[in-house]
Design an enzyme around this catalytic site. Structure first.
Site, PDB file in Angstrom:
ATOM      1  NE  ARG A 169      34.528  27.994  31.704  1.00  0.00           N
ATOM      2  CZ  ARG A 169      35.827  28.285  31.564  1.00  0.00           C
ATOM      3  NH1 ARG A 169      36.560  27.611  30.686  1.00  0.00           N
ATOM      4  NH2 ARG A 169      36.383  29.234  32.257  1.00  0.00           N
ATOM      5  CE  LYS A 184      29.533  42.942  35.448  1.00  0.00           C
ATOM      6  NZ  LYS A 184      29.608  43.582  34.127  1.00  0.00           N
ATOM      7  N   PRO A 185      27.349  40.243  32.445  1.00  0.00           N
ATOM      8  CG  PRO A 185      26.356  40.863  30.401  1.00  0.00           C
ATOM      9  CD  PRO A 185      26.056  40.697  31.883  1.00  0.00           C
ATOM     10  CB  ALA A 186      32.697  41.866  30.025  1.00  0.00           C
ATOM     11  N   GLY A 238      37.445  36.148  35.232  1.00  0.00           N
ATOM     12  CA  GLY A 238      38.006  37.449  34.886  1.00  0.00           C
ATOM     13  C   GLY A 238      39.423  37.542  35.421  1.00  0.00           C
ATOM     14  CD  GLU A 260      37.722  28.354  36.044  1.00  0.00           C
ATOM     15  OE1 GLU A 260      38.920  28.443  35.685  1.00  0.00           O
ATOM     16  OE2 GLU A 260      37.220  27.288  36.445  1.00  0.00           O
ATOM     17  CG  LEU A 261      40.713  34.190  39.459  1.00  0.00           C
ATOM     18  CD1 LEU A 261      41.339  34.453  40.827  1.00  0.00           C
ATOM     19  CD2 LEU A 261      39.561  35.137  39.208  1.00  0.00           C
ATOM     20  NE  ARG A 288      41.675  28.617  22.105  1.00  0.00           N
ATOM     21  CZ  ARG A 288      40.705  28.416  23.010  1.00  0.00           C
ATOM     22  NH1 ARG A 288      39.468  28.233  22.629  1.00  0.00           N
ATOM     23  NH2 ARG A 288      41.000  28.371  24.280  1.00  0.00           N
ATOM     24  CB  CYS A 294      42.438  32.763  30.904  1.00  0.00           C
ATOM     25  SG  CYS A 294      41.264  31.504  30.414  1.00  0.00           S
ATOM     26  CD  GLU A 391      45.877  36.884  31.904  1.00  0.00           C
ATOM     27  OE1 GLU A 391      45.423  37.758  32.652  1.00  0.00           O
ATOM     28  OE2 GLU A 391      45.266  35.848  31.632  1.00  0.00           O
TER      29      GLU A 391
HETATM   30  P1  NAP Z   1      37.941  41.847  34.501  1.00  0.00           P
HETATM   31  O1  NAP Z   1      38.284  43.241  34.264  1.00  0.00           O
HETATM   32  O2  NAP Z   1      38.358  41.170  35.737  1.00  0.00           O
HETATM   33  O3  NAP Z   1      36.360  41.772  34.335  1.00  0.00           O
HETATM   34  C1  NAP Z   1      35.658  40.562  34.411  1.00  0.00           C
HETATM   35  C2  NAP Z   1      34.230  40.843  34.812  1.00  0.00           C
HETATM   36  O4  NAP Z   1      34.209  41.391  36.134  1.00  0.00           O
HETATM   37  C3  NAP Z   1      33.515  41.855  33.929  1.00  0.00           C
HETATM   38  O5  NAP Z   1      32.159  41.469  33.836  1.00  0.00           O
HETATM   39  C4  NAP Z   1      33.653  43.137  34.722  1.00  0.00           C
HETATM   40  O6  NAP Z   1      32.641  44.059  34.459  1.00  0.00           O
HETATM   41  C5  NAP Z   1      33.507  42.609  36.123  1.00  0.00           C
HETATM   42  N1  NAP Z   1      34.081  43.480  37.144  1.00  0.00           N
HETATM   43  C6  NAP Z   1      35.127  44.341  37.048  1.00  0.00           C
HETATM   44  N2  NAP Z   1      35.347  44.936  38.227  1.00  0.00           N
HETATM   45  C7  NAP Z   1      34.434  44.447  39.091  1.00  0.00           C
HETATM   46  C8  NAP Z   1      34.146  44.680  40.459  1.00  0.00           C
HETATM   47  N3  NAP Z   1      34.850  45.535  41.192  1.00  0.00           N
HETATM   48  N4  NAP Z   1      33.133  44.004  41.029  1.00  0.00           N
HETATM   49  C9  NAP Z   1      32.415  43.133  40.311  1.00  0.00           C
HETATM   50  N5  NAP Z   1      32.626  42.863  39.011  1.00  0.00           N
HETATM   51  C10 NAP Z   1      33.631  43.519  38.412  1.00  0.00           C
HETATM   52  O7  NAP Z   1      38.473  40.903  33.339  1.00  0.00           O
HETATM   53  P2  NAP Z   1      38.362  41.161  31.794  1.00  0.00           P
HETATM   54  O8  NAP Z   1      39.304  42.250  31.464  1.00  0.00           O
HETATM   55  O9  NAP Z   1      36.949  41.292  31.374  1.00  0.00           O
HETATM   56  O10 NAP Z   1      38.854  39.742  31.213  1.00  0.00           O
HETATM   57  C11 NAP Z   1      40.193  39.384  31.100  1.00  0.00           C
HETATM   58  C12 NAP Z   1      40.642  38.530  32.270  1.00  0.00           C
HETATM   59  O11 NAP Z   1      39.808  37.376  32.398  1.00  0.00           O
HETATM   60  C13 NAP Z   1      42.027  37.983  32.082  1.00  0.00           C
HETATM   61  O12 NAP Z   1      42.785  38.127  33.256  1.00  0.00           O
HETATM   62  C14 NAP Z   1      41.811  36.506  31.784  1.00  0.00           C
HETATM   63  O13 NAP Z   1      42.878  35.679  32.113  1.00  0.00           O
HETATM   64  C15 NAP Z   1      40.614  36.216  32.585  1.00  0.00           C
HETATM   65  N6  NAP Z   1      39.940  35.021  32.095  1.00  0.00           N
HETATM   66  C16 NAP Z   1      40.044  33.866  32.815  1.00  0.00           C
HETATM   67  C17 NAP Z   1      39.458  32.720  32.360  1.00  0.00           C
HETATM   68  C18 NAP Z   1      39.570  31.447  33.129  1.00  0.00           C
HETATM   69  O14 NAP Z   1      38.783  30.565  32.887  1.00  0.00           O
HETATM   70  N7  NAP Z   1      40.490  31.299  34.058  1.00  0.00           N
HETATM   71  C19 NAP Z   1      38.735  32.726  31.171  1.00  0.00           C
HETATM   72  C20 NAP Z   1      38.647  33.922  30.450  1.00  0.00           C
HETATM   73  C21 NAP Z   1      39.251  35.070  30.938  1.00  0.00           C
HETATM   74  P3  NAP Z   1      32.949  45.365  33.559  1.00  0.00           P
HETATM   75  O15 NAP Z   1      33.252  44.872  32.209  1.00  0.00           O
HETATM   76  O16 NAP Z   1      31.675  46.116  33.635  1.00  0.00           O
HETATM   77  O17 NAP Z   1      34.111  46.070  34.173  1.00  0.00           O
END
Ligand code: NAP
Ligand code: MG
Length: 487
Positions: A169, A184-186, A238, A260-261, A288, A294, A391
Site C-alpha cells: 500500500r 522498515k517492516p515490523a 502503526g 495511518e494510526l 478478520r 486497525c 484499541e
Molecule cells: P507499532 O508498535 O507502532 O509499530 C509499527 C512499526 O513502527 C514497526 O515497524 C515498529 O518496529 C516501528 N517502530 C516502533 N517504535 C518505533 C520508533 N520509536 N521509531 C520508529 N519506528 C518504530 O505498531 P504495531 O504494534 O506493529 O501495529 C499495531 C498498530 O498498528 C495498531 O495500533 C494498529 O491500529 C495500527 N495499524 C494501523 C493501520 C492503519 O491503516 N491506520 C493499519 C494497520 C495497523 P518494531 O517492530 O521493530 O518495533
C-alpha cells in the site's frame, strides 16, 4: 500444508537486509529471531539493520532517485503490473509465509495476499495518471501551471498485522509516483517484506529503488534516516503512540508525513437492521485477522430493543470459531502475534469485568504453546470501560445498548480515534445521515469491510494524517510545483 512444505518455504525466504539491489547482513552482524506465534518456536533469524545500514540505504535510494523519477511512467507502470502478476502467481507460498510469521489463518492470509497484490495493479494503472493542472490566473495576466513531481526518497515503516498489504500500500504509490524507498517492516514480521522485495526485483525494479531493512533498533535507525536531509517523506502505519513520536522526529527536518494510526471503530446496530446481515457484518468487522486490525469493530452499540437478540446471535457465531494453528484445515482463529499482545487483551477484559461488564463467552487466556485468546463477548459494558476506550486488537466484542439515534452518534464519536465506523440499518436515509455524522475517515454502511485499493483509506483525529489507496494515495508521494507563465 505439511512440515516439509513449510521447511521449503522458510528455506527459500531471504533473511538478509535488501540494500542497493543486493542482500547483505547488518554492518555489525546483529540479527532478529522470528517466531511462529502459534507455537512460540523460532522459524528464522533475519539481519537487524544498524544506523549505518539505514544511512547506506538512504544513499542507495538517493542515488537511484533521479533515474527512477526519469523512467517513463509507462515503464514504471509495467514493472508494477509484473509485480502484481508475480505476487498473484506466488499467492500460496506468500500466504503460508504470512501465517507462519504472523499467526493469522490461511483464509485471512490468502485474502491479504490478494488485497496486497491489488495495490501493485491499482498503482500500475495510476502511474500513468498522475496529472497536473493548468488554469488562467484570475487577473488574466498569466497561466498557472501545476506539475506533480515525485516527492523524493521515502521512508516507509509498517506494522506486523498486515505484513504484505501495509508494504504494498506504500511501495505501490511511491514507485508509481517516481519515488525510491527504504522500507522498515515490523520486527515480528520481516520475512514477508523481504519476499516482496525479491518479487519487485524480479519484476524489474532497478537496484536502490526499493530497500528493505528489518531492524530491532527501529527508533535510532528511523530517526537517523529522518535527520538526513535527503529523505523527503515518511509514511508510517502503526500505533498512535509511535506515530506521535515519529511526527515529532520528522519535525526536525520538516519531513512530509503520512500517518495511518490506531482505530477504535464503533459498530452501530439500529433496531430496524436485518440481524442476519448485522451479525455477518459483525463477524467480519470483528474477526478478520482475529481482531488484529486497525479497522476492527472495537465497540458494539446496539439499540436496546434488539441488544439481547444481537448478543445471543453474535455469541453463537463466536462460539463456533475453531482456534488453532493458521495452517491447519478448518481453523478460523489463530493466535495473537505475541505474549504481550495476548496479555494486553486479557488485561483489558479483566479491567472491564471489574467495572461490572458480564462475560457471555470466552474471557480467559488459553494455555500455550502459542499466544491464544478465545473469542469473547462482553455484555452490559459500562461507559468509559477500558475495552471501549482503548484499541483491543484481539477477538473480543464488547456490547452496550443505546436508546436513540442522537445517543448512538454521540457514543460513536466519543473517542480520540476516528478511523472507521460501521452502521447497520435498513433505513437508507438514516444510514446515510448517521454515516455522515460519524467523525471518522471511513464508514461501512451495511458492510463489514471497507478496505479497497481504489478507495482513500485513512482516519480523522488521532487515527492519522493523509490517505492511502485510490488517487489520493498517489498524491501523498508527490509534491506540487507551480509555474507562473506568461505566454
Ligand atoms: P507499532 O508498535 O507502532 O509499530 C509499527 C512499526 O513502527 C514497526 O515497524 C515498529 O518496529 C516501528 N517502530 C516502533 N517504535 C518505533 C520508533 N520509536 N521509531 C520508529 N519506528 C518504530 O505498531 P504495531 O504494534 O506493529 O501495529 C499495531 C498498530 O498498528 C495498531 O495500533 C494498529 O491500529 C495500527 N495499524 C494501523 C493501520 C492503519 O491503516 N491506520 C493499519 C494497520 C495497523 P518494531 O517492530 O521493530 O518495533
Ligand atoms: Mg510492535
Amino acid at each position: 500444508m505439511t512440515t516439509v512444505e513449510q521447511d521449503t518455504i522458510l528455506r527459500n525466504v531471504p533473511v538478509e537486509l535488501f540494500l542497493g539491489g543486493s542482500s547483505r547482513p547488518a554492518s555489525d552482524g546483529l540479527r532478529i529471531p522470528v517466531y511462529d506465534p502459534a507455537t512460540g518456536e523460532e522459524i528464522a533469524c533475519v539481519a537487524s539493520a544498524s544506523v549505518a545500514d539505514g544511512l547506506a540505504a538512504v544513499t542507495a535510494a538517493h542515488e537511484a532517485a533521479s533515474g527512477w523519477a526519469a523512467t517513463a511512467p509507462r515503464a514504471r507502470s509495467e514493472i508494477l503490473r509484473r509485480a502484481f502478476e508475480l505476487m498473484t502467481g506466488r499467492a500460496e507460498e506468500l500466504a503460508a509465509l504470512i501465517v507462519l510469521e504472523n499467526g493469522k489463518t490461511l483464509v485471512d492470509a490468502r485474502a491479504e495476499v490478494a488485497y496486497a497484490a491489488e495495490f501493485f495493479r491499482w498503482y500500475a494503472e495510476e502511474a500513468v495518471r498522475a496529472g497536473g493542472t493548468v488554469q488562467t490566473a484570475p487577473s488574466g495576466a498569466n497561466r498557472i501551471l501545476v506539475l506533480r513531481k515525485p516527492i523524493g526518497v521515502s521512508v516507509l515503516v509498517t506494522p506486523w498485522n498486515f505484513p504484505a498489504a501495509m508494504a504494498t500500500r506504500k511501495i505501490g504509490p511511491a514507485l508509481a509516483a517516481g519515488c525510491t524507498v527504504v522500507l522498515k517492516p515490523a520486527s515480528e514480521t520481516p520475512l514477508t517484506a523481504l519476499a516482496i522485495a525479491q518479487i519487485l526485483t524480479e519484476a524489474g525494479v532497478p537496484a536502490g529503488v526499493v530497500n528493505v531493512l528489518p531492524s530491532a533498533r527501529s527508533g535510532p535507525v528511523v530517526q537517523a534516516m529522518l535527520n538526513d536531509p535527503r529523505v523527503r517523506k515518511l509514511s508510517f502505519t502503526g500505533s498512535t503512540e509511535v506515530g506521535r513520536h515519529l511526527l515529532a522526529g520528522a519535525a526536525k527536518t520538516v519531513v512530509s508525513s503520512s500517518m495511518e494510526l490506531g482505530g477504535n471503530a464503533p459498530f452501530l446496530v439500529f433496531d430496524d437492521a436485518d440481524l442476519d446481515v448485522a451479525v455477518d457484518m459483525a463477524m467480519v468487522a470483528k474477526m478478520r485477522n482475529g481482531g488484529e486490525a486497525c479497522t476492527a469493530a472495537n465497540r458494539f452499540y446496539v439499540q436496546r430493543g434488539v441488544a439481547a437478540e444481537f448478543t445471543a446471535r453474535l455469541t453463537e457465531r463466536m462460539e463456533a470459531q475453531k482456534m488453532g494453528h493458521g495452517l491447519d484445515p478448518g481453523v478460523s482463529l489463530g493466535p495473537l502475534v505475541n505474549a504481550a499482545s495476548r496479555d494486553k487483551v486479557a488485561q483489558l477484559v479483566e479491567a472491564t469485568v471489574a467495572l461490572g461488564a458480564s462475560v457471555v463467552t470466552g474471557g480467559t487466556i488459553v494455555d500455550g504453546p502459542g499466544y491464544f485468546y478465545p473469542p469473547t463477548v462482553l455484555a452490559e459494558v459500562p461507559p468509559g470501560a477500558p475495552v471501549l476506550v482503548e484499541e483491543i486488537f484481539g477477538p473480543v466484542a464488547p456490547v452496550a445498548a443505546f436508546d436513540d439515534e442522537a445517543e448512538a452518534v454521540a457514543m460513536a464519536n466519543d473517542s480520540e480515534y476516528g478511523l472507521v465506523s460501521y452502521v447497520c440499518t435498513r433505513d437508507l436515509g438514516k444510514g446515510l445521515r448517521v454515516a455522515e455524522a460519524m467523525d471518522s475517515g471511513m464508514v461501512g454502511l451495511n458492510r463489514g469491510v471497507v478496505s479497497d485499493p481504489a478507495a482513500p483509506f485513512g482516519g480523522t483525529k488521532q487515527s492519522g494524517l493523509g490517505r492511502e489507496g485510490g488517487h489520493d494515495g498517489l498524491l501523498e508521494f508527490t509534491e506540487s510545483q507551480y509555474i507562473a507563465v506568461e505566454w
